[in-house]
Design a protein around this motif. Structure first.
Motif, PDB file in Angstrom:
ATOM      1  N   PHE A 145       0.845  -1.242   0.050  1.00 55.26           N
ATOM      2  CA  PHE A 145      -0.036   0.012   0.075  1.00 55.26           C
ATOM      3  C   PHE A 145       1.032   1.289   0.122  1.00 55.26           C
ATOM      4  O   PHE A 145       0.636   2.178  -0.575  1.00 55.26           O
ATOM      5  CB  PHE A 145      -1.135   0.093   1.310  1.00 55.26           C
ATOM      6  N   ILE A 146       2.200   1.243   0.633  1.00 58.49           N
ATOM      7  CA  ILE A 146       2.868   2.295   0.766  1.00 58.49           C
ATOM      8  C   ILE A 146       3.584   2.481  -0.812  1.00 58.49           C
ATOM      9  O   ILE A 146       3.884   3.486  -1.101  1.00 58.49           O
ATOM     10  CB  ILE A 146       3.861   2.117   1.857  1.00 58.49           C
ATOM     11  N   VAL A 147       3.855   1.440  -1.387  1.00 57.36           N
ATOM     12  CA  VAL A 147       4.360   1.385  -2.603  1.00 57.36           C
ATOM     13  C   VAL A 147       3.259   1.999  -3.534  1.00 57.36           C
ATOM     14  O   VAL A 147       3.937   3.004  -4.219  1.00 57.36           O
ATOM     15  CB  VAL A 147       4.749   0.066  -3.130  1.00 57.36           C
ATOM     16  N   ALA A 148       2.212   1.741  -3.513  1.00 54.70           N
ATOM     17  CA  ALA A 148       1.092   2.228  -4.171  1.00 54.70           C
ATOM     18  C   ALA A 148       0.964   4.033  -4.047  1.00 54.70           C
ATOM     19  O   ALA A 148       0.751   4.521  -4.949  1.00 54.70           O
ATOM     20  CB  ALA A 148      -0.291   1.512  -4.025  1.00 54.70           C
ATOM     21  N   SER A 149       1.127   4.231  -2.649  1.00 49.03           N
ATOM     22  CA  SER A 149       0.688   5.472  -2.421  1.00 49.03           C
ATOM     23  C   SER A 149       1.957   6.480  -2.792  1.00 49.03           C
ATOM     24  O   SER A 149       1.798   7.936  -2.823  1.00 49.03           O
ATOM     25  CB  SER A 149       0.320   5.795  -1.307  1.00 49.03           C
ATOM     26  N   SER A 150       3.301   5.751  -2.734  1.00 43.53           N
ATOM     27  CA  SER A 150       4.308   6.619  -2.998  1.00 43.53           C
ATOM     28  C   SER A 150       4.987   6.653  -4.108  1.00 43.53           C
ATOM     29  O   SER A 150       6.076   7.471  -4.646  1.00 43.53           O
ATOM     30  CB  SER A 150       5.391   5.871  -2.026  1.00 43.53           C
ATOM     31  N   CYS A 151       4.919   5.450  -4.988  1.00 41.64           N
ATOM     32  CA  CYS A 151       5.928   5.079  -6.072  1.00 41.64           C
ATOM     33  C   CYS A 151       4.864   5.248  -7.650  1.00 41.64           C
ATOM     34  O   CYS A 151       4.630   4.163  -8.301  1.00 41.64           O
ATOM     35  CB  CYS A 151       6.534   3.947  -6.142  1.00 41.64           C
ATOM     36  N   HIS A 152       4.194   6.384  -7.621  1.00 39.78           N
ATOM     37  CA  HIS A 152       3.344   6.602  -8.816  1.00 39.78           C
ATOM     38  C   HIS A 152       3.955   6.293 -10.321  1.00 39.78           C
ATOM     39  O   HIS A 152       2.898   6.020 -11.306  1.00 39.78           O
ATOM     40  CB  HIS A 152       2.469   7.908  -8.716  1.00 39.78           C
ATOM     41  N   MET A 153       5.261   6.398 -10.325  1.00 43.29           N
ATOM     42  CA  MET A 153       5.870   6.250 -11.727  1.00 43.29           C
ATOM     43  C   MET A 153       6.085   4.643 -11.949  1.00 43.29           C
ATOM     44  O   MET A 153       6.820   4.359 -12.997  1.00 43.29           O
ATOM     45  CB  MET A 153       7.083   7.047 -11.545  1.00 43.29           C
ATOM     46  N   LEU A 154       5.419   3.813 -11.373  1.00 38.51           N
ATOM     47  CA  LEU A 154       5.950   2.347 -11.387  1.00 38.51           C
ATOM     48  C   LEU A 154       5.282   1.890 -12.791  1.00 38.51           C
ATOM     49  O   LEU A 154       4.294   2.005 -13.214  1.00 38.51           O
ATOM     50  CB  LEU A 154       5.098   1.556 -10.513  1.00 38.51           C
ATOM     51  N   THR A 155       6.212   1.103 -13.640  1.00 36.56           N
ATOM     52  CA  THR A 155       5.834   0.633 -14.726  1.00 36.56           C
ATOM     53  C   THR A 155       6.038  -0.787 -14.944  1.00 36.56           C
ATOM     54  O   THR A 155       5.327  -1.597 -15.357  1.00 36.56           O
ATOM     55  CB  THR A 155       6.865   1.307 -15.909  1.00 36.56           C
ATOM     56  N   GLU A 156       7.119  -1.544 -14.065  1.00 35.54           N
ATOM     57  CA  GLU A 156       6.953  -2.942 -14.078  1.00 35.54           C
ATOM     58  C   GLU A 156       7.159  -3.395 -12.484  1.00 35.54           C
ATOM     59  O   GLU A 156       7.850  -2.901 -11.562  1.00 35.54           O
ATOM     60  CB  GLU A 156       8.460  -3.172 -14.565  1.00 35.54           C
ATOM     61  N   LEU A 157       6.404  -4.354 -12.208  1.00 31.87           N
ATOM     62  CA  LEU A 157       6.466  -4.936 -10.934  1.00 31.87           C
ATOM     63  C   LEU A 157       6.361  -6.429 -10.888  1.00 31.87           C
ATOM     64  O   LEU A 157       5.539  -7.159 -11.793  1.00 31.87           O
ATOM     65  CB  LEU A 157       4.740  -4.699 -10.298  1.00 31.87           C
ATOM     66  N   ASP A 158       7.156  -7.030 -10.120  1.00 31.19           N
ATOM     67  CA  ASP A 158       7.314  -8.500  -9.866  1.00 31.19           C
ATOM     68  C   ASP A 158       6.975  -8.988  -8.330  1.00 31.19           C
ATOM     69  O   ASP A 158       7.887  -8.453  -7.616  1.00 31.19           O
ATOM     70  CB  ASP A 158       8.560  -8.928 -10.384  1.00 31.19           C
ATOM     71  N   ILE A 159       5.922  -9.687  -8.246  1.00 32.26           N
ATOM     72  CA  ILE A 159       5.583  -9.875  -6.741  1.00 32.26           C
ATOM     73  C   ILE A 159       5.507 -11.637  -6.739  1.00 32.26           C
ATOM     74  O   ILE A 159       4.648 -11.965  -5.894  1.00 32.26           O
ATOM     75  CB  ILE A 159       4.396  -9.337  -6.323  1.00 32.26           C
ATOM     76  N   SER A 160       5.942 -12.216  -7.622  1.00 28.10           N
ATOM     77  CA  SER A 160       6.141 -13.564  -7.471  1.00 28.10           C
ATOM     78  C   SER A 160       6.592 -14.323  -6.191  1.00 28.10           C
ATOM     79  O   SER A 160       7.541 -13.529  -5.591  1.00 28.10           O
ATOM     80  CB  SER A 160       6.846 -14.250  -8.727  1.00 28.10           C
ATOM     81  N   TYR A 161       5.600 -15.259  -5.889  1.00 22.69           N
ATOM     82  CA  TYR A 161       6.170 -16.030  -4.687  1.00 22.69           C
ATOM     83  C   TYR A 161       6.187 -15.195  -3.535  1.00 22.69           C
ATOM     84  O   TYR A 161       6.621 -15.477  -2.390  1.00 22.69           O
ATOM     85  CB  TYR A 161       7.587 -16.611  -4.701  1.00 22.69           C
ATOM     86  N   CYS A 162       5.153 -14.071  -3.321  1.00 19.09           N
ATOM     87  CA  CYS A 162       4.912 -13.252  -2.277  1.00 19.09           C
ATOM     88  C   CYS A 162       3.586 -13.605  -1.644  1.00 19.09           C
ATOM     89  O   CYS A 162       2.480 -13.012  -1.979  1.00 19.09           O
ATOM     90  CB  CYS A 162       5.039 -11.993  -2.509  1.00 19.09           C
TER      91      CYS A 162
END
Length: 314
Positions: A145-162
């Protein structure tokens, strides 16, 4: 000629005896900018305080923290990586990099980081565009949630095995990071987990995400600009796949390998309207046992978990 030879020898000796500690911080920082990640951390940063200060004076040196080459060089997962001591080491690097980058951190590729370290980095990295934290069992919706609210320029996300990251994080990321075009959300092979036994903790293997359709629906609603989606071994059904095909019209790459709750007919029907799709990795409904190191058991089992699913349904 003799005099000239002596003079030349003295000049060479003087050149060899130059003291690098007399270089200005600006010159040192410029030299460090030509080093790779490992050389910066293990060389320049560890040499002496003057060199560390010189490196710290240039935040651009720490714009990327990519540990994937180091992990890949091992060739396979390691049991040591799943222990708290290793997580603390990764956390220390992530915290240091985000602090030294002074807001310039743009790429993070790590594994086995903690919730607190990820939150710490996200709050200080508004320019972050690439985030890969695969195999981080301690990361949860709280830090995402902090990533979502702080890093609005995100273009690539890997949350595999989390496993502690749920569909709620996908919703938040999709709502706040409108430029996201690459998502990787693989889970461990639940058809046959033998390749991970003895490495990944047993309770973590058993606790793989079950809500594939809910995650697929979140992706379809809030990540409609995706171009590259990898969800290997997801437990989504044709309901979730239909949602993705209806909501993610821009998809060019879709990887469904190991998604055993899907059927070939269902995949064909769902993807028929995806006009931009260039690459489709279908589930391998007849997965060879050798692909998952079944030989370690030393015999064939008559009954297998795979027969308890609709893996062979067409």
């Amino acid at each position: 000629m003799a005099t000239g030879d002596v003079t030349g020898g003295e000049s060479a000796a003087v050149a060899e005896e130059r003291d690098w500690s007399e270089m200005t911080p600006v010159c040192l920082a410029e030299a460090f900018s030509r080093l790779g990640l490992e050389d910066v951390w293990r060389g320049a940063m560890a040499c002496c305080r003057a060199w560390r200060d010189a490196a710290a004076s240039r935040p651009a040196l720490f714009a990327a923290l990519d540990l994937e080459p180091a992990f890949a060089s091992v060739g396979a997962d390691a049991a040591e990586w799943w222990k708290p001591a290793f997580q603390r080491r990764v956390d220390a690097m992530l915290r240091s990099a985000s602090s030294l980058a002074a807001g310039e951190l743009r790429e993070v590729r790590v594994r086995h980081c903690s919730d607190d370290a990820l939150a710490f980095a996200a709050e200080r990295s508004p320019k972050l565009s690439i985030l890969s934290i695969r195999s981080s069992p301690s990361v949860s919706d709280r830090s995402m949630f902090i990533v979502a609210s702080s890093c609005h320029m995100l273009t690539e996300l890997d949350i595999s095995y989390c496993h502690e990251v749920s569909y709620k994080s996908l919703e938040m990321i999709g709502q706040n990071c409108r430029n996201l075009n690459v998502l990787k959300r693989n889970i461990f092979n639940w058809l046959d987990s033998s390749e991970h036994v003895g490495i990944v903790p047993d309770d973590y293997l058993r606790d793989c995400p079950q809500d594939g359709d809910r995650e697929a629906i979140a992706i379809s609603k809030f990540m409609q600009n995706l171009k590259h989606l990898v969800i290997r071994f997801s437990k989504l059904s044709v309901v979730g796949l239909n949602a993705i095909s209806g909501g993610c019209k821009e998809l060019e790459v879709l990887d469904l390998y190991g998604c055993a709750n899907l059927t070939l007919r269902g995949i064909q029907q769902a993807t028929s309207n995806m006009k931009n799709l260039k690459e489709l990795e279908k589930p391998n409904f007849y997965i060879p046992r050798s692909s998952f190191h079944m030989g370690r058991y030393g015999h064939w089992q008559l009954y297998d978990e795979r027969f308890q699913t609709n893996v062979f349904q067409i």
